[in-house]
Design an enzyme around this catalytic site. Structure first.
Site, short mmCIF file in Angstrom:
data_model
loop_
_atom_site.label_atom_id
_atom_site.label_comp_id
_atom_site.label_asym_id
_atom_site.label_seq_id
_atom_site.Cartn_x
_atom_site.Cartn_y
_atom_site.Cartn_z
CD GLU A 287 25.73 7.51 -0.23
OE1 GLU A 287 26.19 8.75 0.18
OE2 GLU A 287 24.97 7.30 -0.91
CE LYS A 347 30.18 11.69 -1.75
NZ LYS A 347 28.74 11.75 -1.76
CB CYS A 403 26.97 8.64 -3.56
SG CYS A 403 25.50 9.05 -4.02
#
Length: 545
Positions: A287, A347, A403
């Site tokens: 990321e 995301k 994440c």
């Protein structure tokens, strides 16, 4: 009261110590047992207070990394918020463990009152607490679940049966059983009278040892529970490029993070040419590995395309895109040699207060730190699933997870249900310094590997990174704040685990049973009040009065 609060605080501290970096996993069972004992026989409001104390003793140290660069207020606010869920858990356990008996139910469903520790209901409410905490508010925050403490435990193999909720249930059930055993042998531990010991006779008989035998049986059985790791192998390289600066300004130097990852990729390509590592089928960057938008900055795009050409393999890059204006997107971009970007994943669950600011004007009354976040990240709408063409295995389906999304059950399960044979977790831990956050996140990925029977490529900008096989074992692990090339052959699997087939059914079943348990407690309480009134109004009762 003070003894109950001390037990709760000790229980919370045990829970904290069960999570990485110390990771003393049996203490999760002990922590649940202590909180169960502290709330047994307590009034509802005392149970609430015990849960609050236990929750604070756990969450404040577990989550201290959230305030490492932004000060103590966000850390304490989050820790106290998470503790409130445990406070309601304590209230619920106190009610159920003091509920009146129901003679028309079998004792294994609704044991006789005592009050008694009721392990099944303790475990059930723990699952409910974690489910609610993982959902509300703002989509919840499923960190520090009991399941995540078990990455080094033999119990971790049970995650493939009913997922993280099922593993939490087992840990909490063992804690409740341990509490029942302690209560049977030491009934005065929370201030009860020694004369109460008669209620638990024959407590020194072999029959009294069943809780201990149950604990041993569950732990032993989980050791031998099969965790398949077979499958065709995909050669994967993970790139941990490091960052120039620790903290919130890790990407302040334009292109510095991108340059670090391109440089480490060039090193990997050289290692392949020298025969030090096998040629990869897939390369994964973490990321934020491109600290500028490569779709709008030709120099960044050129550098990434050069890295793809040099390593001669598909490359998945984590990048922040300046779209849709005025918001930005936290994305995974799939580059193929000679083609450029062919797919992307946005995301789906940006982190509130870190990637977007809900009710900014309201929360500004409490802290000016809210204005450190100048732009909001958009919410992705689609499950990520990349099709990777490989030389050895044909087309391979890969599910990207970004994440903190790794902690959300549905977000990880979705790509597996769509056919993902390999999961990649791209993360950036630079903003948390040298804290336990990286280790805690890696532990979650390990449980996910077992839960879904998939290899997981867990890659961070700064570490801790690792290649995780479907049995939860970490290979080629990195350390914090170093650059490293991770290389390994990752088993590809397509079959669904029982946890995947069940989906969120175990959690929904827990909700339904929890509602039923409180209805039973209310019925028992009403029966008891009716019996007391009948006794006091009878001729014999009036005579006694």
């Amino acid at each position: 009261m003070w003894r109950r609060l001390l037990l709760s605080a000790a229980g919370g501290l045990c829970l904290w110590l069960s999570f990485p970096t110390l990771g003393i996993w049996p203490l999760a069972v002990v922590g649940v047992a202590l909180i169960s004992l502290a709330t047994c026989g307590a009034r509802a409001r005392v149970g609430f207070l015990c849960g609050l104390v236990g929750g604070a003793a756990c969450f404040l140290p577990v989550l201290h990394w959230t305030g490492i660069y932004v000060g103590p207020l966000p850390w304490i606010a989050l820790g106290v918020t998470e503790s409130i869920y445990v406070a309601f858990l304590g209230l619920g356990i106190a009610i159920l463990q003091s509920a009146a008996p129901l003679p028309w139910l079998p004792r294994w469903v609704w044991p006789a009152s005592g009050p008694r520790v009721r392990p099944f209901w303790v475990a059930l409410l723990w699952v409910v607490q974690e489910g609610v905490r993982s959902s509300v508010p703002f989509g919840g925050f499923p960190w520090a679940r009991l399941a995540w403490s078990q990455s080094n435990s033999p119990l971790s193999h049970l995650a493939s049966i009913a997922g993280a909720p099922g593993l939490t249930f087992v840990v909490a059930l063992l804690g409740g059983v341990l509490a029942a055993l302690v209560q049977r042998w030491a009934p005065g531990i929370v201030g009860g009278r020694r004369s109460d010991a008669a209620a638990y006779a024959p407590r020194r008989s072999l029959r009294a040892l069943w809780p201990a035998l149950a604990v041993v049986a569950v732990v032993a059985g989980s050791i031998w529970y099969p965790t398949p790791t077979s499958g065709k192998k995909l050669q994967v390289i993970g790139i941990q490029g490091n960052v120039p600066t620790i903290g919130l300004e890790f990407n302040a130097q334009r292109r510095a993070v991108l340059d670090d990852h391109a440089r480490t990729t060039a090193k990997a390509a050289e290692m392949v040419r020298r025969g030090q590592i096998p040629a990869p089928d897939l390369v994964v960057w973490p990321e934020n590995s491109s600290d500028i938008d490569p779709t709008r900055n030709p120099d960044a795009m050129t550098e990434i395309l050069h890295a793809v050409a040099e390593v001669k393999a598909p490359l998945i890059v984590g990048a922040v895109l300046d779209e849709p204006a005025p918001d930005v997107s936290n994305t995974s971009l799939l580059y193929l040699p000679g083609q450029g970007i062919v797919a992307r994943y946005v995301k789906q669950h940006p982190v509130p207060f870190a990637e977007y600011m809900p009710y900014r004007s309201f929360f500004r009354h409490f802290s000016s730190k809210v204005d450190l976040l100048t732009v909001n990240f958009t919410h992705g709408k689609k499950t990520g699933l990349f099709t990777i063409p490989t030389r050895s295995q044909g087309n391979v389906k890969v599910g990207p997870v970004i994440c903190f999304e790794v902690a959300y059950d549905g977000l990880v399960r979705a790509p597996v249900e769509k056919g993902a044979q390999l999961l990649i977790v791209q993360t950036n831990n630079a903003t948390f310094g040298r804290t336990a956050e990286s280790e805690q996140q890696l532990a979650i990925s390990r449980i996910r590997a077992i839960e879904h029977g998939r290899s997981v490529v867990h890659v961070s900008t700064v570490g801790v990174s690792g290649l995780i096989t479907p049995d939860g074992v970490v290979h080629d692990r990195s350390s914090l704040f170093t650059s490293k090339v991770l290389s390994g052959a990752m088993p590809l699997r397509s079959s669904l685990t029982l946890a995947d087939r069940l989906g969120n059914v175990p959690e929904h079943l827990a909700y339904a049973l929890a509602v039923a348990s409180f209805l039973l407690a209310a019925i028992g309480s009403r029966r008891r009040r009716t019996a007391v009134r009948a006794d006091t109004t009878s001729p014999r009762g009036r005579q006694l009065v």
